[in-house]
Scaffold this motif. Structure first.
Motif, short mmCIF file in Angstrom:
data_model
loop_
_atom_site.label_atom_id
_atom_site.label_comp_id
_atom_site.label_asym_id
_atom_site.label_seq_id
_atom_site.Cartn_x
_atom_site.Cartn_y
_atom_site.Cartn_z
N GLY A 144 0.82 -1.21 0.00
CA GLY A 144 0.00 0.00 0.00
C GLY A 144 0.85 1.25 0.00
N PHE A 145 0.27 2.33 -0.45
CA PHE A 145 0.97 3.62 -0.44
C PHE A 145 -0.03 4.75 -0.34
CE2 PHE A 145 0.15 2.54 -4.86
CZ PHE A 145 -0.38 3.72 -5.38
N LEU A 146 0.47 5.91 0.05
CA LEU A 146 -0.34 7.12 0.11
C LEU A 146 0.10 8.03 -1.03
CD1 LEU A 146 0.03 7.66 3.93
CD2 LEU A 146 -2.10 7.04 2.80
N LYS A 147 -0.85 8.46 -1.82
CA LYS A 147 -0.54 9.45 -2.86
C LYS A 147 -0.94 10.81 -2.31
CE LYS A 147 -1.31 10.72 -7.67
NZ LYS A 147 -2.02 10.42 -8.93
N ILE A 148 0.06 11.62 -1.98
CA ILE A 148 -0.21 12.92 -1.37
C ILE A 148 -0.06 14.02 -2.41
CG2 ILE A 148 0.52 12.11 0.91
CD1 ILE A 148 3.14 13.66 0.49
N THR A 149 -0.81 15.07 -2.22
CA THR A 149 -0.76 16.23 -3.11
C THR A 149 0.02 17.33 -2.42
OG1 THR A 149 -2.88 15.66 -4.11
CG2 THR A 149 -2.11 17.92 -4.38
N VAL A 150 1.13 17.72 -3.03
CA VAL A 150 1.99 18.77 -2.48
C VAL A 150 1.69 20.07 -3.22
CG1 VAL A 150 4.36 19.52 -2.09
CG2 VAL A 150 3.76 17.10 -1.89
N GLU A 151 1.32 21.08 -2.45
CA GLU A 151 0.98 22.38 -3.04
C GLU A 151 2.09 23.39 -2.83
OE1 GLU A 151 -1.47 22.59 -4.87
OE2 GLU A 151 -3.28 21.59 -4.11
N ARG A 152 2.20 24.32 -3.76
CA ARG A 152 3.09 25.48 -3.64
C ARG A 152 2.24 26.72 -3.76
NH1 ARG A 152 8.01 24.72 -6.11
NH2 ARG A 152 8.48 26.87 -5.46
N PRO A 153 2.60 27.80 -3.08
CA PRO A 153 1.76 29.00 -3.09
C PRO A 153 1.75 29.70 -4.45
CG PRO A 153 3.81 29.45 -1.94
CD PRO A 153 3.80 27.98 -2.23
N LEU A 154 0.64 30.30 -4.75
CA LEU A 154 0.48 31.09 -5.97
C LEU A 154 1.10 32.46 -5.75
CD1 LEU A 154 -0.82 31.30 -8.82
CD2 LEU A 154 -2.87 32.19 -7.67
N ARG A 155 2.04 32.84 -6.60
CA ARG A 155 2.69 34.15 -6.53
C ARG A 155 2.54 34.84 -7.88
NH1 ARG A 155 6.50 34.34 -2.12
NH2 ARG A 155 6.76 32.28 -1.13
N LEU A 156 1.87 35.98 -7.91
CA LEU A 156 1.58 36.69 -9.15
C LEU A 156 1.97 38.16 -9.05
CD1 LEU A 156 -2.04 35.32 -9.82
CD2 LEU A 156 0.06 34.54 -10.92
N ASN A 157 2.43 38.69 -10.17
CA ASN A 157 2.52 40.15 -10.28
C ASN A 157 1.45 40.63 -11.24
OD1 ASN A 157 3.47 40.23 -13.03
ND2 ASN A 157 5.55 39.78 -12.32
N PHE A 158 1.11 41.90 -11.17
CA PHE A 158 0.02 42.48 -11.98
C PHE A 158 0.49 43.78 -12.60
CE2 PHE A 158 -1.79 39.80 -8.76
CZ PHE A 158 -2.83 39.15 -9.38
N GLN A 159 0.03 44.00 -13.84
CA GLN A 159 0.40 45.22 -14.55
C GLN A 159 -0.64 45.49 -15.64
OE1 GLN A 159 4.09 45.04 -16.81
NE2 GLN A 159 4.61 47.13 -16.19
N ALA A 160 -1.08 46.75 -15.70
CA ALA A 160 -2.08 47.14 -16.70
C ALA A 160 -1.38 47.64 -17.96
CB ALA A 160 -3.02 48.18 -16.14
N SER A 161 -0.45 46.84 -18.50
CA SER A 161 0.26 47.22 -19.72
C SER A 161 -0.60 46.93 -20.94
CB SER A 161 1.58 46.44 -19.81
OG SER A 161 1.31 45.06 -19.94
N ALA A 162 -0.25 47.54 -22.06
CA ALA A 162 -1.01 47.35 -23.30
C ALA A 162 -1.01 45.89 -23.72
CB ALA A 162 -0.43 48.24 -24.40
N GLU A 163 0.14 45.23 -23.56
CA GLU A 163 0.25 43.82 -23.96
C GLU A 163 -0.69 42.94 -23.14
OE1 GLU A 163 3.55 40.21 -23.95
OE2 GLU A 163 4.14 42.24 -23.38
N GLY A 212 0.26 52.04 -16.63
CA GLY A 212 0.72 50.80 -17.24
C GLY A 212 2.16 50.46 -16.93
N GLU A 213 2.91 51.36 -16.32
CA GLU A 213 4.30 51.11 -16.00
C GLU A 213 4.48 50.47 -14.63
OE1 GLU A 213 6.74 51.56 -18.14
OE2 GLU A 213 5.26 52.24 -19.63
N THR A 214 3.48 50.63 -13.77
CA THR A 214 3.61 50.14 -12.39
C THR A 214 3.40 48.63 -12.34
OG1 THR A 214 2.75 52.24 -11.57
CG2 THR A 214 2.76 50.37 -10.04
N LEU A 215 4.32 47.94 -11.69
CA LEU A 215 4.24 46.49 -11.51
C LEU A 215 3.89 46.20 -10.05
CD1 LEU A 215 4.76 43.74 -12.99
CD2 LEU A 215 7.04 43.78 -11.94
N TYR A 216 2.79 45.52 -9.84
CA TYR A 216 2.33 45.19 -8.49
C TYR A 216 2.70 43.74 -8.17
CZ TYR A 216 -0.55 49.38 -9.09
OH TYR A 216 -1.00 50.66 -9.33
N ARG A 217 3.34 43.53 -7.02
CA ARG A 217 3.70 42.16 -6.60
C ARG A 217 2.85 41.69 -5.42
NH1 ARG A 217 9.17 43.32 -8.61
NH2 ARG A 217 9.71 41.59 -10.01
N ASN A 218 1.74 42.39 -5.23
CA ASN A 218 0.80 41.99 -4.19
C ASN A 218 -0.60 42.09 -4.78
OD1 ASN A 218 -1.19 42.61 -1.89
ND2 ASN A 218 0.63 41.91 -0.78
#
Length: 740
Positions: free
Chosen positions: A509-528, A577-583
């Motif tokens: 027998g074995f346990l199949k565990i799910t390992v999670e990593r946190p979501l880290r996103l930056n945000f920017q209102a650029s044209a692209e 559009g130049e400001t980069l948000y990391r929160n």
């Protein structure tokens, strides 16, 4: 019957078969020869009292006696001392058929129609009337019947007893099926494999050798009956006073006919052999004459069971019936442990057999107050050992079998053992009456090197087991030792290798565990990034309508949506559009303020679309938190790990244990075990990881090959270099010959 006489008869019958060449290919000989052998034996068994039967039939019918009463009366007269019903009322015999050569085909059919019902059914399943027409058209029918009347082929009961005739018939079935290996392989298991299965099945079974003991043997995929007859033969040799009753079921009409023929030839009961699909069919329209659409022995339990179910065959035809039983009956039915994938129904047959087990023994004050228990030997390919992820149907079936201490041993056989496949195969021994020293354990036996090469291959069958190999494998099973060695051939040289290992149930027998990593996103209102918004379905749906396209309301709704889309893009373009948000929270505050200033309200789907379009993963960004302030997992960084079950865990584990209440101690043990694994194996590499315990699943597999793996060191570089140099010289030499 003496061996020389036996072989002479086999050889003579084989010579008759060769006269079929032309209208028939050798793999098709059995279609004619097997029913004719049965017919000739019945002809001679009934010859002495044939006239008495005809006279009695006339007398009883004049008295108005018909049906079963008439059949029983005629059977008593037809052959003295027979237990099974057999008679013929046609007036024909083989010799009389020869006296009217021009009408031999029609007379032969009339002769067959004159047999008792069960005998007649055998020839129906053989579809022998079709072959009679074919033989007659090819001018071979008279010739073959005449050959069967030769003095050199005396199949009369005065010369050959019922048991001896049974052995002769089995030998001929084997030879004809070997010729037809591709066609008959699904219904014919090599005899030495059956002998191994039978001996494994009865090893350690002391009660079966007590005088007068009764035991039942069952095969749900009976084929031509080889496993049933070999079991009976083995037990009769070891304990002549035992009372053995055979049961089976078979869905292939020809295989069913052969099995019935063997039993009727030996004057053994054939009512216990059922024609039909063991797993079951849903559509009643599929029911044909004598066909049972599901379990043919619904209320029976058996002491011993053997089977060779089809390898890798889908159970689509039985799917509705099986799924209904699984859903409606659960563990009260046959398939409570789970359903495998649709393309392989092997584990369904094993569950079916387990449902046929007697209650296990239960000893109180030296007395058994339980049942006799049961033991199973079944042949599988490799798929049931490991196919299916944790939580899948296959894994859950293995889990249920192992955690309930039913799996006793798995024996790996050599490849190229079967007529229609060259793959490796495995014998599973399953029982609910393990002796004390085997309880809580599973034995794995590597028999892949216990074989000898055949002088002549038969289809895919190129290897076979000798009596010595069978004896050695049975010895390994009986001694039940861990790391037990056996002498095998490795590249043609004898070598001692570990061929037996014993494991605790928990170790599979074995346990199949799910390992999670946190979501880290930056945000920017650029044209692209704003341009990406158009590809988000929630944003695109703003300018859609479910109304009719030629309707004014449709055009109005689409126009309003397009206006909203333009307004949203304008708001985003108005942000820096130049400001980069990391929160994420900081960016959402800025976005909400801009939307409020523009007087635009949006729903959750559109808001989610905006955040998705304007974001990118950034390992330097702050962790995104959910509504409860907990880290939100990143699906792209999600991973799974396989963790062995903890030592000392009590089996069986409750199914779906992670979602059940009342198992707090077990949950705590599993959780702590997984957390220890995380700290030791994961966090040193990714310190921000965590386990989602709600997704933990229990799985089971039997990695037999891994446990017997023997490391083979690579050859020395100088040897490889010398071979390459030699090949280069040979190539240069060949090129010179071409250009010369």
């Amino acid at each position: 019957m003496q061996s020389t006489q036996h072989q002479n008869l086999v050889g003579f019958i084989w010579n008759i078969a060769n006269k079929l060449r032309g209208p028939y290919r050798p793999p098709q000989y059995r279609r004619v020869m097997l029913p004719l052998i049965v017919l000739r034996r019945f002809d001679l068994v009934l010859a002495e009292n044939k006239q008495k039967v005809l006279e009695e039939k006339k007398r009883l019918e004049e008295k108005g006696i018909t049906g079963p009463a008439l059949d029983k009366a005629l059977s008593r007269i037809a052959s003295e001392g027979r237990k099974q019903e057999l008679f013929n009322t046609s007036g024909f015999t083989f010799k009389k058929l020869l006296d009217d050569a021009p009408n031999i085909a029609g007379n032969l059919i009339a002769y067959i129609h004159g047999f008792s019902p069960r005998a007649r059914d055998i020839f129906d399943k053989f579809e022998f009337e079709t072959e009679i027409a074919k033989l007659d058209e090819a001018n071979r029918l008279f010739l073959i019947i005449k050959e069967f009347c030769s003095a050199e082929i005396d199949l009369s009961p005065k010369t050959i007893s019922n048991l001896q005739m049974g052995y002769l018939f089995e030998e001929l079935v084997r030879k004809f099926n070997e010729q037809a290996n591709e066609e008959a392989g699904d219904h014919f298991t090599p005899r030495e494999v059956i002998r191994l299965m039978v001996q494994l099945l009865f090893t350690g079974e002391e009660d079966v050798f007590k005088p007068g003991v009764y035991r039942s043997v069952y095969d749900p995929t009976a084929g031509t009956g080889g496993m049933l007859s070999e079991s009976e033969k083995y037990m009769a040799e070891k304990n002549p006073d035992a009372h053995i009753e055979l049961f089976g079921q078979e869905y292939n009409p020809e295989a069913y006919a052969i099995c019935c023929s063997d039993l009727l030839i030996k004057d053994e009961p054939i009512d216990n052999l059922i024609y039909g699909d063991t797993l079951g069919i849903k559509d009643a329209k599929n029911k044909t004459n004598g066909f049972v659409p599901h379990d043919g022995h619904p209320d029976k339990k058996f002491h011993y069971m053997l089977a060779n179910p089809p390898f890798g065959v889908e159970w689509k035809p039985e799917e509705d019936f099986v799924r209904d039983e699984y859903k409606d009956q659960g563990f009260s039915g046959r398939f409570g442990a789970g359903l495998p994938r649709i393309n392989d129904g092997s584990l369904l047959f094993l569950q079916h057999m387990i449902s046929k087990m007697h209650q296990p023994p239960r000893w109180v004050d030296g007395k058994n107050v339980g049942g006799d228990g049961s033991k199973i030997a079944i042949v599988f390919n490799g798929s049931p050992l490991f196919t299916g992820d944790a939580g899948s149907g296959e894994s859950n079936i293995r889990r249920w079998i192992i955690e309930n201490d039913l799996l006793d041993a798995v024996v790996a056989l050599p490849d190229q053992m079967f007529y229609n496949t060259g793959i490796y195969t495995y014998i599973w021994i399953v029982t609910n009456k393990k002796p004390k020293h085997r309880q809580g354990k599973v034995q794995l036996i590597d028999g892949t090197r216990h074989f000898k090469k055949m002088d002549k291959s038969l289809g895919n069958k190129r290897n076979e087991l000798s009596d010595g190999h069978i004896k050695e494998l049975v010895r390994l099973y009986a001694e039940h030792e861990h790391d037990a060695e056996s002498e095998v051939l490795v590249e043609g040289r004898p070598e001692r290798r570990i061929c037996s290992k014993v494991f605790e149930n928990r170790e599979f027998g074995f346990l199949k565990i799910t390992v999670e990593r946190p979501l880290r996103l930056n945000f920017q209102a650029s044209a692209e990034r704003i341009e990406r918004l158009s590809a988000q379905s929630a944003f695109a749906n703003l300018a859609s309508s479910k109304k009719r396209k030629d309707d004014a309301a449709y055009r109005a709704e689409v126009a309003a949506g397009e206006k909203t889309q333009a307004a949203l893009k304008a708001v985003l373009e108005g942000m820096n559009g130049e400001t980069l948000y990391r929160n994420r929270s900081e960016f959402e505050a800025v976005l909400d303020a801009a939307l409020k200033k523009a007087g635009i309200k949006i729903g959750a789907p559109v808001r989610k679309a905006i955040l998705a379009a304007l974001s990118e993963r950034d390992p330097e960004a702050d962790i995104c938190l959910d509504a409860k302030g907990k880290p939100e997992p990143d699906p792209d960084l999600r991973d799974t790990e396989i963790v062995a079950l903890p030592d000392g865990i009590a089996l069986p584990l409750p199914l779906g244990y992670d979602n059940e209440t009342g198992h707090d101690q077990l949950l705590a043990l599993v959780r702590d075990h997984c957390e220890d694994y995380l700290k030791a194996e994961v966090l040193p590499h990714v310190p921000d990881a965590w386990i989602d315990h709600g997704k933990t699943k229990v799985g089971y597999e039997i990695p037999l090959t891994r446990h017997f793996y023997v490391y083979q060191p690579p050859r020395p570089l100088e040897v490889i270099a010398a071979e390459i140099s030699q090949l280069e010289k040979e190539i240069v030499g060949m090129l010179r010959e071409v250009t010369a």
